[in-house]
Design a protein around this motif. Structure first.
Motif, PDB file in Angstrom:
ATOM      1  N   THR A  15       0.100  -6.821   9.941  1.00  0.00           N
ATOM      2  CA  THR A  15       1.294  -6.106  10.397  1.00  0.00           C
ATOM      3  C   THR A  15       1.975  -6.952  11.467  1.00  0.00           C
ATOM      4  O   THR A  15       1.501  -8.034  11.800  1.00  0.00           O
ATOM      5  N   ARG A  59      10.227   0.477  12.060  1.00  0.00           N
ATOM      6  CA  ARG A  59       9.959   1.704  11.287  1.00  0.00           C
ATOM      7  C   ARG A  59       9.656   2.920  12.156  1.00  0.00           C
ATOM      8  O   ARG A  59       9.830   4.049  11.725  1.00  0.00           O
ATOM      9  N   VAL A  62      -2.424  20.646  14.192  1.00  0.00           N
ATOM     10  CA  VAL A  62      -2.241  19.191  14.268  1.00  0.00           C
ATOM     11  C   VAL A  62      -1.145  18.845  15.289  1.00  0.00           C
ATOM     12  O   VAL A  62      -1.213  19.304  16.421  1.00  0.00           O
ATOM     13  N   CYS A  63      -0.134  18.088  14.880  1.00  0.00           N
ATOM     14  CA  CYS A  63       0.882  17.637  15.839  1.00  0.00           C
ATOM     15  C   CYS A  63       1.740  18.783  16.369  1.00  0.00           C
ATOM     16  O   CYS A  63       2.444  18.628  17.364  1.00  0.00           O
ATOM     17  N   VAL A 108      -1.360   1.922  13.127  1.00  0.00           N
ATOM     18  CA  VAL A 108      -0.307   1.537  14.077  1.00  0.00           C
ATOM     19  C   VAL A 108       0.411   2.750  14.681  1.00  0.00           C
ATOM     20  O   VAL A 108       1.187   2.617  15.625  1.00  0.00           O
ATOM     21  N   LEU A 109       0.154   3.939  14.121  1.00  0.00           N
ATOM     22  CA  LEU A 109       1.004   5.090  14.460  1.00  0.00           C
ATOM     23  C   LEU A 109       0.516   5.975  15.612  1.00  0.00           C
ATOM     24  O   LEU A 109       1.308   6.667  16.239  1.00  0.00           O
TER      25      LEU A 109
HETATM   26  N1  ACO Z   1       2.783  -3.210   8.731  1.00  0.00           N
HETATM   27  C1  ACO Z   1       3.384  -3.886   7.715  1.00  0.00           C
HETATM   28  N2  ACO Z   1       3.584  -3.329   6.512  1.00  0.00           N
HETATM   29  C2  ACO Z   1       3.184  -2.069   6.329  1.00  0.00           C
HETATM   30  C3  ACO Z   1       2.555  -1.305   7.346  1.00  0.00           C
HETATM   31  C4  ACO Z   1       2.358  -1.945   8.577  1.00  0.00           C
HETATM   32  N3  ACO Z   1       1.772  -1.332   9.618  1.00  0.00           N
HETATM   33  N4  ACO Z   1       2.284  -0.090   6.870  1.00  0.00           N
HETATM   34  C5  ACO Z   1       2.711  -0.058   5.590  1.00  0.00           C
HETATM   35  N5  ACO Z   1       3.246  -1.257   5.278  1.00  0.00           N
HETATM   36  C6  ACO Z   1       3.836  -1.676   4.004  1.00  0.00           C
HETATM   37  C7  ACO Z   1       3.347  -0.874   2.838  1.00  0.00           C
HETATM   38  O1  ACO Z   1       2.097  -1.375   2.371  1.00  0.00           O
HETATM   39  C8  ACO Z   1       4.446  -1.082   1.848  1.00  0.00           C
HETATM   40  O2  ACO Z   1       4.279  -2.347   1.246  1.00  0.00           O
HETATM   41  P1  ACO Z   1       4.616  -2.551  -0.329  1.00  0.00           P
HETATM   42  O3  ACO Z   1       6.090  -2.258  -0.454  1.00  0.00           O
HETATM   43  O4  ACO Z   1       4.232  -3.968  -0.553  1.00  0.00           O
HETATM   44  O5  ACO Z   1       3.766  -1.555  -1.049  1.00  0.00           O
HETATM   45  C9  ACO Z   1       5.706  -1.157   2.714  1.00  0.00           C
HETATM   46  O6  ACO Z   1       5.238  -1.461   4.038  1.00  0.00           O
HETATM   47  C10 ACO Z   1       6.502   0.112   2.750  1.00  0.00           C
HETATM   48  O7  ACO Z   1       5.592   1.196   2.976  1.00  0.00           O
HETATM   49  P2  ACO Z   1       6.094   2.651   3.197  1.00  0.00           P
HETATM   50  O8  ACO Z   1       4.926   3.533   3.533  1.00  0.00           O
HETATM   51  O9  ACO Z   1       6.944   3.054   2.047  1.00  0.00           O
HETATM   52  O10 ACO Z   1       6.987   2.410   4.506  1.00  0.00           O
HETATM   53  P3  ACO Z   1       7.996   3.384   5.187  1.00  0.00           P
HETATM   54  O11 ACO Z   1       9.302   2.723   5.314  1.00  0.00           O
HETATM   55  O12 ACO Z   1       7.967   4.739   4.592  1.00  0.00           O
HETATM   56  O13 ACO Z   1       7.388   3.465   6.651  1.00  0.00           O
HETATM   57  C11 ACO Z   1       6.079   5.036   7.924  1.00  0.00           C
HETATM   58  C12 ACO Z   1       6.076   3.972   6.833  1.00  0.00           C
HETATM   59  C13 ACO Z   1       6.461   4.361   9.239  1.00  0.00           C
HETATM   60  C14 ACO Z   1       4.690   5.622   8.032  1.00  0.00           C
HETATM   61  C15 ACO Z   1       7.133   6.122   7.574  1.00  0.00           C
HETATM   62  O14 ACO Z   1       6.942   6.568   6.261  1.00  0.00           O
HETATM   63  C16 ACO Z   1       7.067   7.279   8.484  1.00  0.00           C
HETATM   64  O15 ACO Z   1       7.408   7.163   9.632  1.00  0.00           O
HETATM   65  N6  ACO Z   1       6.648   8.452   7.987  1.00  0.00           N
HETATM   66  C17 ACO Z   1       6.475   9.606   8.814  1.00  0.00           C
HETATM   67  C18 ACO Z   1       5.138   9.485   9.413  1.00  0.00           C
HETATM   68  C19 ACO Z   1       4.967  10.420  10.532  1.00  0.00           C
HETATM   69  O16 ACO Z   1       5.851  10.642  11.297  1.00  0.00           O
HETATM   70  N7  ACO Z   1       3.767  10.939  10.598  1.00  0.00           N
HETATM   71  C20 ACO Z   1       3.390  11.774  11.585  1.00  0.00           C
HETATM   72  C21 ACO Z   1       4.078  13.129  11.495  1.00  0.00           C
HETATM   73  S1  ACO Z   1       3.020  14.410  11.524  1.00  0.00           S
HETATM   74  C22 ACO Z   1       1.994  14.047  12.684  1.00  0.00           C
HETATM   75  O17 ACO Z   1       2.421  13.712  13.749  1.00  0.00           O
HETATM   76  C23 ACO Z   1       0.520  14.071  12.350  1.00  0.00           C
END
Ligand code: ACO
Length: 320
Positions: free
Chosen positions: A30, A38, A113-114, A157-158
């Motif tokens: 990453t 993101r 949860v959150c 990372v989140l």
């Molecule tokens: N670093 C680099 N690349 C990554 C990473 C990372 N850390 N994580 C995923 N990728 C890649 C994936 O493997 C994928 O690669 P591919 O296209 O070769 O398959 C690509 O990045 C895109 O992946 P997506 O999951 O589609 O990426 P997206 O743009 O959706 O971003 C994210 C991911 C940041 C998790 C986003 O979907 C998001 O923010 N979702 C909401 C998540 C959230 O808020 N969760 C918590 C809410 S509820 C609670 O708080 C428990």
């Protein structure tokens, strides 16, 4: 006479150890740029070995009590929002009660949860309004680092660890306090954000797994509705809001909600860059930060909102 649950003090605690995106990038595929673009996250705090959710909760609670000029003996209710309890049983809130030196009252955990803090706040508000308690500690505390697979870049990372707390007291003849809460769940989202295990299924706690895109889409849609609906119920317009204190999952989700409300970014409290997603702890952490740095003042109208696994989401309006 109408009773209102008034916030008398806020507190928070973050573990000392801070891990940056660059440090994660040293062993995960990453980059700082990908994570910031993101999510808006730059770093997260991680609890030390032997430092538990209850320890974080106690530190935040003590600070909130100090701000409220009260002692643990003044409290007769503790509700702890958490999805990372010290043990599967009993409730971590009872451990917090003991560590604070409280010998009376009720203490229990709330699992959303959150959205755990929003749900706990609404529950405490109902207890106080019904006269089942007079003065409550509402805490959000998490050690998300313990349910993360640190080799899974899509979740590692989140998240981060931390705790926040408020002291809530039932008061008469006041304009201050919780004006109302709106809580919703939709179990159809259960598998989109859950752990790979649990005591009843695998006898382990498992790791967080998430369908990021589904969560993102549902969060933006549901939060937009939840903030509009609560304002409508209370006959308030967005112009009357002083602050939005959102759950800090992702800057893009927060920005979408603020846009829906027509709120400028100066009215939104952001802590995600330095703390990441601390689940139930993120709202009280953000609230405490903004109270302590003088942005949120007595009398301000604050809107809190959160979206979580379950799905479980909601919003709360507070006159500080
Ligand atoms: N670093 C680099 N690349 C990554 C990473 C990372 N850390 N994580 C995923 N990728 C890649 C994936 O493997 C994928 O690669 P591919 O296209 O070769 O398959 C690509 O990045 C895109 O992946 P997506 O999951 O589609 O990426 P997206 O743009 O959706 O971003 C994210 C991911 C940041 C998790 C986003 O979907 C998001 O923010 N979702 C909401 C998540 C959230 O808020 N969760 C918590 C809410 S509820 C609670 O708080 C428990």
């Amino acid at each position: 006479m109408t009773l209102r649950s008034v916030i008398l003090g806020t507190g928070s605690y973050l573990p000392k150890k801070k891990v940056t995106n660059d440090e994660l990038s040293q062993y995960l595929d990453t980059s700082h740029e990908w994570i910031v673009e993101r999510t808006g996250i730059c770093a997260r705090h991680i609890a030390a070995e032997g430092e538990y959710t209850s320890d974080l909760a106690v530190k935040a609670a003590q600070q909130a009590l100090e701000a409220a000029h009260l002692t643990p003996q003044d409290i007769d209710l503790i509700i702890l929002g958490t999805c990372t309890p010290d043990h599967t049983l009993p409730a971590t809130a009872t451990r917090v009660q003991a560590k604070l030196g409280m010998t009376k009252g009720i203490a229990f955990d709330q699992a959303a949860v959150c959205s755990g803090f929003i749900f706990a706040l609404a529950t405490a508000d109902a207890y106080l309004k019904q006269g089942m308690a007079k003065t409550a500690l509402v805490i959000g505390a998490e050690t998300m680092s313990r349910v993360i697979d640190w080799n899974d870049r899509s979740t590692a990372v989140l998240f981060g660890d931390g705790a926040g707390a408020v002291v809530l007291q039932a008061q008469k003849e006041t304009d201050r306090g919780i004006l109302g809460s709106l809580l919703r769940t939709n179990g159809a989202g259960y598998d989109s954000l859950c752990t790979t295990g649990g005591p009843s299924t695998t006898q382990t706690s498992g790791f967080v797994k998430m369908s990021g895109r589904d969560v993102f889409k549902n969060a933006v849609q549901s939060l937009g509705e939840a903030v509009e609906e609560i304002l409508k119920i209370h006959d308030l317009s967005q112009d009357e809001l002083d602050w939005l204190v959102p759950h800090q999952a992702n800057k893009r989700i927060i920005d979408a909600t603020a846009k829906k409300l027509g709120l400028p970014d100066e009215k939104v409290i952001h802590t995600g860059a330095e703390q990441a997603n601390t689940s139930a702890a993120s709202i009280p952490l953000a609230l405490d930060k903004a109270v302590r740095d003088g942005r949120i003042k007595k009398g301000d109208l604050v809107l809190c909102e959160a979206f979580a696994g379950g799905y479980a989401w909601g919003s709360t309006l507070i006159r500080m």
